[in-house]
Write a protein that holds these residues in place. Structure first.
Motif, PDB file in Angstrom:
ATOM      1  N   PRO A 118       8.051  -4.867  14.656  1.00 37.72           N
ATOM      2  CA  PRO A 118       7.364  -4.108  13.616  1.00 37.72           C
ATOM      3  C   PRO A 118       5.940  -4.601  13.408  1.00 37.72           C
ATOM      4  O   PRO A 118       5.627  -5.770  13.592  1.00 37.72           O
ATOM      5  CB  PRO A 118       8.228  -4.350  12.368  1.00 37.72           C
ATOM      6  N   ALA A 119       5.077  -3.660  13.011  1.00 36.04           N
ATOM      7  CA  ALA A 119       3.681  -4.013  12.740  1.00 36.04           C
ATOM      8  C   ALA A 119       3.530  -4.394  11.284  1.00 36.04           C
ATOM      9  O   ALA A 119       4.236  -3.900  10.422  1.00 36.04           O
ATOM     10  CB  ALA A 119       2.774  -2.830  13.068  1.00 36.04           C
ATOM     11  N   PRO A 120       2.612  -5.273  10.972  1.00 36.59           N
ATOM     12  CA  PRO A 120       2.401  -5.650   9.567  1.00 36.59           C
ATOM     13  C   PRO A 120       1.780  -4.516   8.782  1.00 36.59           C
ATOM     14  O   PRO A 120       1.116  -3.654   9.339  1.00 36.59           O
ATOM     15  CB  PRO A 120       1.437  -6.835   9.673  1.00 36.59           C
ATOM     16  N   ASP A 121       1.996  -4.528   7.464  1.00 35.74           N
ATOM     17  CA  ASP A 121       1.445  -3.515   6.583  1.00 35.74           C
ATOM     18  C   ASP A 121      -0.021  -3.834   6.315  1.00 35.74           C
ATOM     19  O   ASP A 121      -0.364  -4.869   5.754  1.00 35.74           O
ATOM     20  CB  ASP A 121       2.243  -3.501   5.276  1.00 35.74           C
ATOM     21  N   ALA A 122      -0.920  -2.905   6.727  1.00 36.05           N
ATOM     22  CA  ALA A 122      -2.351  -3.144   6.565  1.00 36.05           C
ATOM     23  C   ALA A 122      -2.864  -2.708   5.210  1.00 36.05           C
ATOM     24  O   ALA A 122      -4.000  -2.965   4.864  1.00 36.05           O
ATOM     25  CB  ALA A 122      -3.115  -2.417   7.663  1.00 36.05           C
ATOM     26  N   GLY A 123      -2.031  -1.997   4.442  1.00 36.21           N
ATOM     27  CA  GLY A 123      -2.475  -1.520   3.137  1.00 36.21           C
ATOM     28  C   GLY A 123      -3.288  -0.250   3.254  1.00 36.21           C
ATOM     29  O   GLY A 123      -3.718   0.141   4.329  1.00 36.21           O
ATOM     30  N   VAL A 124      -3.494   0.412   2.114  1.00 36.45           N
ATOM     31  CA  VAL A 124      -4.217   1.667   2.094  1.00 36.45           C
ATOM     32  C   VAL A 124      -5.305   1.599   1.039  1.00 36.45           C
ATOM     33  O   VAL A 124      -5.057   1.867  -0.136  1.00 36.45           O
ATOM     34  CB  VAL A 124      -3.269   2.854   1.808  1.00 36.45           C
ATOM     35  N   PRO A 125      -6.540   1.231   1.386  1.00 35.50           N
ATOM     36  CA  PRO A 125      -7.616   1.209   0.397  1.00 35.50           C
ATOM     37  C   PRO A 125      -7.914   2.611  -0.113  1.00 35.50           C
ATOM     38  O   PRO A 125      -7.712   3.591   0.578  1.00 35.50           O
ATOM     39  CB  PRO A 125      -8.809   0.641   1.190  1.00 35.50           C
ATOM     40  N   VAL A 126      -8.424   2.701  -1.312  1.00 36.37           N
ATOM     41  CA  VAL A 126      -8.750   3.983  -1.917  1.00 36.37           C
ATOM     42  C   VAL A 126     -10.204   4.330  -1.616  1.00 36.37           C
ATOM     43  O   VAL A 126     -11.103   3.552  -1.912  1.00 36.37           O
ATOM     44  CB  VAL A 126      -8.542   3.936  -3.443  1.00 36.37           C
ATOM     45  N   PRO A 127     -10.490   5.485  -0.994  1.00 41.25           N
ATOM     46  CA  PRO A 127     -11.876   5.856  -0.748  1.00 41.25           C
ATOM     47  C   PRO A 127     -12.586   6.175  -2.052  1.00 41.25           C
ATOM     48  O   PRO A 127     -11.971   6.538  -3.039  1.00 41.25           O
ATOM     49  CB  PRO A 127     -11.744   7.096   0.143  1.00 41.25           C
ATOM     50  N   ALA A 128     -13.908   6.065  -2.029  1.00 41.58           N
ATOM     51  CA  ALA A 128     -14.677   6.274  -3.253  1.00 41.58           C
ATOM     52  C   ALA A 128     -14.733   7.737  -3.652  1.00 41.58           C
ATOM     53  O   ALA A 128     -14.896   8.061  -4.819  1.00 41.58           O
ATOM     54  CB  ALA A 128     -16.087   5.725  -3.069  1.00 41.58           C
ATOM     55  N   ALA A 129     -14.642   8.654  -2.697  1.00 42.89           N
ATOM     56  CA  ALA A 129     -14.759  10.080  -2.977  1.00 42.89           C
ATOM     57  C   ALA A 129     -13.542  10.803  -2.419  1.00 42.89           C
ATOM     58  O   ALA A 129     -12.773  10.237  -1.638  1.00 42.89           O
ATOM     59  CB  ALA A 129     -16.044  10.616  -2.360  1.00 42.89           C
ATOM     60  N   PRO A 171      -1.853  18.687   3.637  1.00 39.56           N
ATOM     61  CA  PRO A 171      -1.513  17.454   4.353  1.00 39.56           C
ATOM     62  C   PRO A 171      -0.172  17.579   5.064  1.00 39.56           C
ATOM     63  O   PRO A 171       0.781  18.144   4.528  1.00 39.56           O
ATOM     64  CB  PRO A 171      -1.466  16.407   3.242  1.00 39.56           C
ATOM     65  N   LEU A 172      -0.101  17.053   6.278  1.00 34.22           N
ATOM     66  CA  LEU A 172       1.114  17.140   7.083  1.00 34.22           C
ATOM     67  C   LEU A 172       1.790  15.786   7.254  1.00 34.22           C
ATOM     68  O   LEU A 172       2.983  15.657   7.025  1.00 34.22           O
ATOM     69  CB  LEU A 172       0.788  17.732   8.458  1.00 34.22           C
ATOM     70  N   PHE A 173       1.040  14.792   7.703  1.00 32.16           N
ATOM     71  CA  PHE A 173       1.565  13.444   7.908  1.00 32.16           C
ATOM     72  C   PHE A 173       0.558  12.440   7.363  1.00 32.16           C
ATOM     73  O   PHE A 173      -0.647  12.600   7.518  1.00 32.16           O
ATOM     74  CB  PHE A 173       1.803  13.151   9.399  1.00 32.16           C
ATOM     75  N   TRP A 174       1.096  11.380   6.782  1.00 36.47           N
ATOM     76  CA  TRP A 174       0.250  10.299   6.283  1.00 36.47           C
ATOM     77  C   TRP A 174       0.804   9.000   6.853  1.00 36.47           C
ATOM     78  O   TRP A 174       1.837   8.495   6.421  1.00 36.47           O
ATOM     79  CB  TRP A 174       0.260  10.275   4.763  1.00 36.47           C
ATOM     80  N   SER A 175       0.123   8.476   7.846  1.00 35.52           N
ATOM     81  CA  SER A 175       0.517   7.202   8.450  1.00 35.52           C
ATOM     82  C   SER A 175      -0.073   6.087   7.607  1.00 35.52           C
ATOM     83  O   SER A 175      -1.241   5.745   7.734  1.00 35.52           O
ATOM     84  CB  SER A 175      -0.005   7.125   9.890  1.00 35.52           C
ATOM     85  N   LEU A 176       0.737   5.529   6.731  1.00 35.14           N
ATOM     86  CA  LEU A 176       0.222   4.584   5.747  1.00 35.14           C
ATOM     87  C   LEU A 176      -0.306   3.306   6.369  1.00 35.14           C
ATOM     88  O   LEU A 176      -1.306   2.745   5.921  1.00 35.14           O
ATOM     89  CB  LEU A 176       1.316   4.252   4.729  1.00 35.14           C
TER      90      LEU A 176
END
Length: 696
Positions: A65-76, A386-391
């Protein structure tokens, strides 16, 4: 809860239903697998070819398994950049040798209008997307460029389900309705095997899934499920008698069990959605979730090893550990959502999309599974689906349409909001009718009406009727002129009639607005016939707008179908159901000389004389038929073929899957069966089904 991964397997999109997905299967990503590398030389085939007798060991999907890189929030708000990197189709791909024999002489040959892609699955690292195009071909798209890396067509017609293996080395495609399942290698773009599971009732197109190690494929077969060994193509079939049918399937508990999303069907429609767990060793079935309502569907997501399971629909989310066999428990989210788009690597959070009706905006939200709390909220540009979100990789796959109705597919980096790839296709169109005396087809799309050459699939002129709601479009016998009606106001009964030149796109209003119900143009466009709600017909000179003839109407006058090819007569149908169908032993089409009012059988003017065998196609009304279907018979303009609808469709008895049959009138022999009734060209060489043309 065990760790959950990102969605990779097949989805079946609901036609004419809610925006989003049908059947999401999530699995834990391998990191060492590089089976599909852009621009790399094809790897030697390592997949088994059971049909050819090869004993080569098939590829195995495995890795850490790959580590969780997190999902930063974009400014806009996330936005898809303008422009296109890739332009799709329309494409045509010859059927792959070795797929099952066709069910008749017709198969998809070209699309009407554009050919947008429908993504149905994505690998865990989002480098490969499995999709169906407008002809139902199975397509592998590069997730970083959206270019087509491989395309597969079959002889039986369009696929309705597709899935990609966790490694991205194989793609499986099938159609539950006719039972074909085909496995392809993406390394060398070859067919590994094709199996026939037999016809089955299919409401949503069926479900397909790979096991986490890529050694088995599961497929829904109506009320049953089948497990196919990748190396040998051996099929093991299982029966789940708890309820009618399964439309989604995934492997669970490290491949020892199968989870299916199921539905029942009653005379009022689909009902009683459920999730069941099948032990492959014992055949024992456990119901994990039962939803007694009329919605009739639920979606699935699972961890890579299949121990943790999610079931969801709209704002309902259920979760559990399938190793225990305990019922799934409700997870109450903070606010509503529409679809689950992805799951993070730790299995603690799930990505969903939400819609705010007050602001008409779509948002991505990261929900904590423990309590449903919103961890992150990412606004989207209006108009996105939106169709897929690869977190974990932080990739979002979306669709959108521009002002002209052209479809756009895009990949966005959710960390910085940058567009990774964009692909576009021309607007799609729905066929309306073929010309009765020319190889042309009228179709309607989001931008308006256009006439197509049936042999090339290309438009003969610009789009017409844009900017106003269109109703009752019609095509002249020579295919050069189009009429349509448009409401002056949505609350009024008065409609305006417009005549359009199919070649130049020039439009002209005909007559005064009135309670018209239909209008048809003559060959040459000199005359337009308008029918009012009392069945009366007014023939108008298109150049001057003067009334040149009137045919009084009554309850037996019939519905206006069109002019005869020589424009000397009007063709009417006494049927109350349709302008192109013969229903319930009706008297059939008739022709009225608009100058004299004389009535003659249409066979002498618009159709060839039908032989005695045509009497076999006059069918009576069935009792207890479902989904609003009526029996009918619709002849091609040359009288050589007839489309006969199902005498009775009773899907709750698993009948009525193939709802239309095309017969040769002279011999009475069946030519081919179809899941829906096709439009037939004047010479019966081309059919229109959905947005695709079928050629023989």
């Amino acid at each position: 809860m065990r760790a959950l991964g990102f969605p990779i397997a097949a989805l079946s999109l609901v036609a004419s239903a809610c925006v989003g997905q049908r059947g999401l299967v999530s699995e834990r990503p391998p990191t060492s697998d590089a089976a599909v590398v852009p621009d790399a030389a094809p790897a030697p085939a390592g997949d088994a070819h059971p049909m050819d007798g090869s004993a080569v060991q098939p590829p195995v999907d495995a890795g850490a398994p790959a580590p969780d890189a997190g999902v930063p929030v974009p400014a806009a708000p996330l936005a898809l950049a303008d422009g296109c990197d890739v332009q799709y189709g329309p494409f045509f791909h010859a059927a792959i040798a070795g797929t099952l024999p066709g069910l008749g002489p017709y198969r998809p040959c070209r699309a009407v209008g554009g050919q947008p892609m429908s993504p149905l699955g994505v690998t865990p690292d989002s480098t490969l997307i499995a999709a169906l195009d407008g002809l139902g071909d199975a397509v592998a798209l590069d997730g970083r460029t959206l270019k087509a890396r491989a395309r597969f067509a079959r002889r039986r017609g369009p696929y309705t389900a597709v899935a990609v293996s966790p490694s991205g080395s194989m793609l499986v495609a099938g159609s539950e309705a006719d039972g074909e399942v085909d496995l392809f290698s993406l390394r060398d773009e070859t067919l590994l095997w094709a199996v026939d599971l037999g016809q089955a009732f299919s409401l949503y197109g069926g479900g397909l899934a790979f096991s986490s190690d890529g050694t088995r494929v599961a497929a829904t077969v109506g009320p049953d499920v089948a497990v196919i060994d990748v190396a040998t193509a051996t099929v093991q079939r299982y029966t789940d008698g708890t309820r009618c049918c399964a439309d989604q399937v995934l492997f669970a508990d490290q491949g020892r069990k199968l989870v299916t999303a199921r539905y029942d069907y009653a005379p009022v429609g689909p009902a009683s959605a459920a999730v069941t767990l099948l032990d492959l060793a014992t055949g024992h079935v456990t119901t994990l979730l039962q939803l007694d309502d009329i919605d009739g569907w639920v979606n699935l997501a699972a961890s890579f090893d299949g121990t943790a399971l999610l079931a969801f629909r709209e704002s309902e989310l259920y979760a559990g550990d399938v190793t225990t066999g305990a019922p799934l428990q409700a997870v109450v989210p903070a606010g509503s959502f529409r679809d689950v788009l992805g799951v993070d690597a730790t299995g603690t959070s799930v990505g969903v999309d939400t819609y705010d009706p007050a602001t008409r905006s779509v948002h991505l939200q990261l929900l904590r599974l423990a309590d449903g709390a919103v961890v992150q909220d990412l606004p989207l540009q209006p108009g996105f689906t939106p169709l897929f979100w690869s977190l974990d990789p932080g990739r979002l796959l979306v669709t959108a349409k521009d002002q002209a109705g052209a479809a756009r597919l895009g990949v966005i980096d959710t960390a910085d909001g940058q567009t990774i790839a964009r692909a576009c296709s021309l607007p799609g169109a729905a066929p309306v009718t073929f010309a009765t005396a020319a190889p042309r087809l009228l179709a309607i799309g989001s931008a308006g009406l256009a006439v197509y050459d049936q042999d090339s699939g290309q438009t003969v002129g610009p789009v017409m009727g844009g900017g106003a709601p269109i109703t009752s479009p019609a095509l002249s016998p020579d295919g050069n002129w189009v009429t349509w009606l448009s409401y002056l106001s949505m609350n009024g009964d008065y409609l305006q009639v417009t005549l359009g030149n199919a070649t130049t796109g020039e439009e002209k209003v005909i007559g005064a607005p009135s309670t018209w119900v239909s209008a048809v143009p003559s060959s040459g466009g000199q005359m337009v016939a308008l029918q009012d709600k009392d069945h009366g017909v007014t023939v108008t000179d298109a150049a001057s707008g003067a009334t040149v003839a009137q045919v009084a109407g009554d309850s037996n006058a019939g519905t206006l179908v069109g002019f005869s090819p020589d424009s000397n007569a009007l063709i009417l149908n006494p049927s109350a159901y349709s302008t192109t169908m013969l229903v319930n032993d009706g008297p059939g089409l008739r022709a009225v000389d608009w100058r004299t009012g004389a009535v003659t059988p249409s066979a002498s003017i618009a159709l060839q004389a039908l032989p005695p065998a045509a009497a076999a196609f006059r069918i009576s009304s069935g009792q207890g038929c479902g989904v609003g279907l009526f029996p009918y018979a619709s002849f091609s303009a040359d009288g050589s073929t007839v489309v006969v609808g199902s005498d009775c469709s009773r899907p709750w008895e698993l009948r009525g899957n193939m709802q239309a049959e095309l017969y040769d009138v002279a011999s009475g022999t069946l030519i081919q069966s179809f899941p829906s009734d096709p439009l037939v060209s004047s010479d019966a060489t081309v059919l229109a089904l959905g947005s695709a043309l079928w050629c023989r």
